[in-house]
Design an enzyme around this catalytic site. Sequence first.
Site, PDB file in Angstrom:
ATOM      1  N   ARG A 187       3.476 -13.014  -0.721  1.00 39.95           N
ATOM      2  CA  ARG A 187       2.148 -12.842  -0.126  1.00 39.95           C
ATOM      3  C   ARG A 187       1.048 -13.614  -0.841  1.00 39.95           C
ATOM      4  O   ARG A 187      -0.018 -13.835  -0.298  1.00 39.95           O
ATOM      5  CB  ARG A 187       1.784 -11.352  -0.076  1.00 39.95           C
ATOM      6  CG  ARG A 187       2.441 -10.663   1.072  1.00 39.95           C
ATOM      7  CD  ARG A 187       2.113  -9.206   1.077  1.00 39.95           C
ATOM      8  NE  ARG A 187       2.848  -8.479   0.048  1.00 39.95           N
ATOM      9  CZ  ARG A 187       2.697  -7.190  -0.203  1.00 39.95           C
ATOM     10  NH1 ARG A 187       1.812  -6.512   0.472  1.00 39.95           N
ATOM     11  NH2 ARG A 187       3.416  -6.595  -1.122  1.00 39.95           N
ATOM     12  N   CYS A 239       2.596  -5.031   9.049  1.00 42.24           N
ATOM     13  CA  CYS A 239       3.928  -4.443   9.154  1.00 42.24           C
ATOM     14  C   CYS A 239       4.045  -3.951  10.587  1.00 42.24           C
ATOM     15  O   CYS A 239       3.708  -2.807  10.889  1.00 42.24           O
ATOM     16  CB  CYS A 239       4.092  -3.301   8.161  1.00 42.24           C
ATOM     17  SG  CYS A 239       5.686  -2.495   8.318  1.00 42.24           S
ATOM     18  N   ASP A 274       8.751 -11.117  -2.631  1.00 41.68           N
ATOM     19  CA  ASP A 274       7.388 -11.087  -2.090  1.00 41.68           C
ATOM     20  C   ASP A 274       6.841 -12.514  -2.080  1.00 41.68           C
ATOM     21  O   ASP A 274       7.011 -13.236  -3.058  1.00 41.68           O
ATOM     22  CB  ASP A 274       6.513 -10.206  -3.001  1.00 41.68           C
ATOM     23  CG  ASP A 274       5.266  -9.701  -2.322  1.00 41.68           C
ATOM     24  OD1 ASP A 274       4.607 -10.504  -1.651  1.00 41.68           O
ATOM     25  OD2 ASP A 274       4.955  -8.505  -2.468  1.00 41.68           O
ATOM     26  N   ASP A 313      -1.457  -5.629   4.563  1.00 43.74           N
ATOM     27  CA  ASP A 313      -0.613  -6.723   5.058  1.00 43.74           C
ATOM     28  C   ASP A 313       0.236  -6.230   6.224  1.00 43.74           C
ATOM     29  O   ASP A 313       0.779  -5.122   6.186  1.00 43.74           O
ATOM     30  CB  ASP A 313       0.256  -7.262   3.918  1.00 43.74           C
ATOM     31  CG  ASP A 313      -0.603  -7.903   2.846  1.00 43.74           C
ATOM     32  OD1 ASP A 313      -1.501  -8.674   3.204  1.00 43.74           O
ATOM     33  OD2 ASP A 313      -0.406  -7.606   1.655  1.00 43.74           O
ATOM     34  N   VAL A 360      -7.140  -3.495   1.837  1.00 47.71           N
ATOM     35  CA  VAL A 360      -6.616  -4.813   2.197  1.00 47.71           C
ATOM     36  C   VAL A 360      -5.164  -4.564   2.571  1.00 47.71           C
ATOM     37  O   VAL A 360      -4.375  -4.121   1.745  1.00 47.71           O
ATOM     38  CB  VAL A 360      -6.668  -5.801   1.017  1.00 47.71           C
ATOM     39  CG1 VAL A 360      -6.937  -7.199   1.512  1.00 47.71           C
ATOM     40  CG2 VAL A 360      -7.691  -5.432   0.002  1.00 47.71           C
ATOM     41  N   CYS A 416       3.222   1.991   5.693  1.00 50.08           N
ATOM     42  CA  CYS A 416       2.168   1.051   6.097  1.00 50.08           C
ATOM     43  C   CYS A 416       1.122   1.681   7.026  1.00 50.08           C
ATOM     44  O   CYS A 416      -0.058   1.723   6.700  1.00 50.08           O
ATOM     45  CB  CYS A 416       2.795  -0.193   6.711  1.00 50.08           C
ATOM     46  SG  CYS A 416       3.829  -1.073   5.500  1.00 50.08           S
ATOM     47  N   LYS A 448      -2.511  -6.425  -5.665  1.00 43.42           N
ATOM     48  CA  LYS A 448      -3.798  -6.611  -4.978  1.00 43.42           C
ATOM     49  C   LYS A 448      -4.947  -6.395  -5.959  1.00 43.42           C
ATOM     50  O   LYS A 448      -5.902  -7.177  -5.992  1.00 43.42           O
ATOM     51  CB  LYS A 448      -3.927  -5.623  -3.801  1.00 43.42           C
ATOM     52  CG  LYS A 448      -2.954  -5.870  -2.676  1.00 43.42           C
ATOM     53  CD  LYS A 448      -3.108  -4.807  -1.594  1.00 43.42           C
ATOM     54  CE  LYS A 448      -2.119  -5.000  -0.472  1.00 43.42           C
ATOM     55  NZ  LYS A 448      -2.064  -3.826   0.432  1.00 43.42           N
TER      56      LYS A 448
END
Length: 431
Positions: free
Chosen positions: A345, A261, A343, A259, A257, A274, A372
């Site tokens: 997210r 970048c 953060d 995010d 998973v 990333c 996560k």
Amino acid sequence: MKTTSRTGSSNIPLANDRRNTRAIVLTSHPGNDAARLLPIAWGAGAAQARGPVVGTLHNPGGRNAIGTHAGAYSLYRALAVAAGQLNAEHRPDLTNTAPAVPIGPFPQWSDPDRIVSMDPWGHMTGQAFGAQLAQGWDIRPTIAVTKAHINMPEILAAIRAGRLQPDGDVLSANGDARVTKVAIEPVWWLPGVARRFGISTTDLRRGLFEQTGGMFPELVTRPDLDVFLPPIGGMTVYLFGDPTTLGRPETKIACRVHDECNGSDVFGSDICTCRPYLAHGVEVCIETAQAGGVGVIVYNRKEGRALGEVTKFLVYNARKRQEGGDRAESYFLRTECVAGVNDMRFQELMPDVLHWLGIARIDRLVSMSNMKYAPIVASGIDVVERVPIPDALIPADASVEMDAKKAAGYFTDSVPEADELKRAKGRGLEE
Ligand SMILES: Nc1nc2c(ncn2[C@@H]2O[C@H](COP(=O)(O)OP(=O)(O)OP(=O)(O)O)[C@@H](O)[C@H]2O)c(=O)[nH]1
Ligand SMILES: [Zn+2]
């Protein structure tokens, strides 16, 4: 503005006169037919019992949701309409757009609190809501499922290094990997989102109303509307292997998973891990698919830990200009100074897509992030193995980030000593 001007190649008849004379209908007060005629019973087991999400703009009385489809692009649509390039009354012709591969329904779809941030029936609107479409309701997909070949230089390098073997099916000798890819727009069921965060729906709605500058008055005036199409980026899922085996307990699942970048994912910036970790995730997904399982990459549009790229670049400058140099000890602090938090997210919503895919166990989770891991496990998905990024893939300038994350509770057996965190390891601004 001159209303007769027309650019682009659209042959759609313009509704300029109507555009300027149409009455503005406020949607902020009850009396809405769709909310009464097509109520949404979120989490109902069958599509007809659940009911379609209707976010049409053609008929203000024909909506049972707040916000608009493709909300993140709604302002471009507004410009296209205002500029006379798009007929505001256009309805999509959805011929041949149905999913290239069926996904679901899975038992998880009928638990209202299991999936709260996307519409599990969003790819099946034509199939599931044919009756309502035939009656003329403007029901649009929020999910699209298609197939593709992808090719990444890291995967070719893995073939050359002998780590991956082409099989002519999942992976070709030229590095092409066959995927099923899924684009997903967010659809928030507000009572469920509020429960996820342990807050009241009223507080959530008020926060959303205020922080969008009052963009959606229905958030406060229409408590009868529970579904919100938020104006934010969604996610893309890349599936390796046979997606029709999803939902079966024997199917082995690998998953990253990720995010967004942009600097690293697209442009190869070496300040973070990333893209290398994403590429490693793809490699693990291909291996898993070749062994008969399914590899899942979830790519979330949450740039810069959902703080945005401007904030991220401001922080890079602050890190590199600070006295003592760029070091792990102050990595998160510098972000907090600019953004107020380090953060945003909210990974609590992230497992929804995994439940939508019918996943109950992840055999190989390609992530070291506890932010996560914890919500995935808390949502009822077992995680068998966690796959760290191989040390050789960590770029030089990314060691500051890596040390900071490990010190902050990243999954690792090598937590750096305090002295390590104080040492400037990142490049200066002019280097
Ligand atoms: N604000 C900010 N965001 C950053 C910085 N460096 C990386 N990011 C963002 O952090 C996120 C990294 O996400 P992931 O690659 O999923 O990594 P992770 O959450 O650390 O967890 P892993 O799964 O272990 O890699 C992306 O949204 C990046 O854009 C930074 O210095 N500042
Ligand atoms: Zn990054």
